[in-house]
Design a protein around this motif. Structure first.
Motif, PDB file in Angstrom:
ATOM      1  N   GLY A 177      62.029 -26.010  31.740  1.00 38.99           N
ATOM      2  CA  GLY A 177      62.514 -25.256  32.886  1.00 38.99           C
ATOM      3  C   GLY A 177      62.505 -26.074  34.162  1.00 38.99           C
ATOM      4  O   GLY A 177      61.593 -26.852  34.414  1.00 38.99           O
ATOM      5  N   GLY A 178      63.526 -25.889  34.972  1.00 41.34           N
ATOM      6  CA  GLY A 178      63.652 -26.630  36.218  1.00 41.34           C
ATOM      7  C   GLY A 178      62.728 -26.148  37.313  1.00 41.34           C
ATOM      8  O   GLY A 178      62.624 -26.784  38.360  1.00 41.34           O
ATOM      9  N   HIS A 179      62.063 -25.014  37.105  1.00 43.64           N
ATOM     10  CA  HIS A 179      61.190 -24.487  38.159  1.00 43.64           C
ATOM     11  C   HIS A 179      60.028 -25.422  38.465  1.00 43.64           C
ATOM     12  O   HIS A 179      59.552 -25.492  39.580  1.00 43.64           O
ATOM     13  CB  HIS A 179      60.686 -23.103  37.771  1.00 43.64           C
ATOM     14  CG  HIS A 179      59.696 -23.114  36.639  1.00 43.64           C
ATOM     15  ND1 HIS A 179      60.076 -23.293  35.334  1.00 43.64           N
ATOM     16  CD2 HIS A 179      58.353 -22.992  36.642  1.00 43.64           C
ATOM     17  CE1 HIS A 179      59.003 -23.283  34.566  1.00 43.64           C
ATOM     18  NE2 HIS A 179      57.941 -23.095  35.329  1.00 43.64           N
ATOM     19  N   ALA A 180      59.563 -26.158  37.480  1.00 46.27           N
ATOM     20  CA  ALA A 180      58.444 -27.070  37.714  1.00 46.27           C
ATOM     21  C   ALA A 180      58.865 -28.254  38.567  1.00 46.27           C
ATOM     22  O   ALA A 180      58.099 -28.745  39.396  1.00 46.27           O
ATOM     23  CB  ALA A 180      57.881 -27.551  36.385  1.00 46.27           C
ATOM     24  N   TRP A 181      60.091 -28.727  38.386  1.00 44.14           N
ATOM     25  CA  TRP A 181      60.573 -29.863  39.167  1.00 44.14           C
ATOM     26  C   TRP A 181      60.823 -29.496  40.616  1.00 44.14           C
ATOM     27  O   TRP A 181      60.909 -30.376  41.475  1.00 44.14           O
ATOM     28  CB  TRP A 181      61.826 -30.454  38.540  1.00 44.14           C
ATOM     29  CG  TRP A 181      61.497 -31.293  37.356  1.00 44.14           C
ATOM     30  CD1 TRP A 181      61.658 -30.957  36.041  1.00 44.14           C
ATOM     31  CD2 TRP A 181      60.927 -32.596  37.354  1.00 44.14           C
ATOM     32  NE1 TRP A 181      61.216 -31.976  35.236  1.00 44.14           N
ATOM     33  CE2 TRP A 181      60.775 -32.994  36.013  1.00 44.14           C
ATOM     34  CE3 TRP A 181      60.517 -33.474  38.360  1.00 44.14           C
ATOM     35  CZ2 TRP A 181      60.234 -34.228  35.653  1.00 44.14           C
ATOM     36  CZ3 TRP A 181      59.995 -34.699  38.000  1.00 44.14           C
ATOM     37  CH2 TRP A 181      59.859 -35.065  36.667  1.00 44.14           C
TER      38      TRP A 181
END
Length: 128
Positions: free
Chosen positions: A94-98
């Motif tokens: 998931g891109g939320h961590a980046w």
């Protein structure tokens, strides 16, 4: 520290090699990641990111080598995403961590700016 072949002694005052600065910063970031993992549950990403960002900013405020600061900031971001946000060092997902990478990078930039501003006004450099 360098060795002078003529004097057969060590001289001090030389800048710390970049590799040593990166190694010390990496050890600090791993310690902060372990602390963040112990303090906050896996679902709470914002406090974990803030702890990593504070450590990256403090490191940038203490170390003058910009290459070391950039390397340690990148390693701190990868450690956050791989081990604190995801499991087992996975950097994909998931891109939320980046999205928290910007917070860590901003803290490092602020720490670098603080170090630069502090060096401008230091006594003895003639800039007062």
């Amino acid at each position: 520290m360098t060795v002078d072949r003529v004097q057969k002694g060590a001289t001090y005052g030389e800048p710390t090699p970049t590799g040593v600065s990166v190694a010390v910063g990496w050890v600090v970031m791993v310690g902060v990641a372990l602390l963040a993992a112990a303090m906050f549950p896996p679902a709470e990403l914002p406090p974990r990111a803030v702890l990593m960002a504070v450590a990256a900013g403090a490191y940038a405020a203490l170390v003058a080598d910009l290459r070391a600061v950039a390397a340690v900031t990148a390693l701190a971001t990868a450690t956050f995403v791989g081990f604190l946000a995801h499991r087992f060092g996975e950097l994909t997902g998931g891109g939320h961590a980046w999205s928290y990478a910007a917070v860590i990078a901003l803290a490092a930039a602020l720490g670098t700016g603080y170090r630069h501003m502090r060096s401008i006004g230091s006594p003895g450099d003639g800039n007062l």
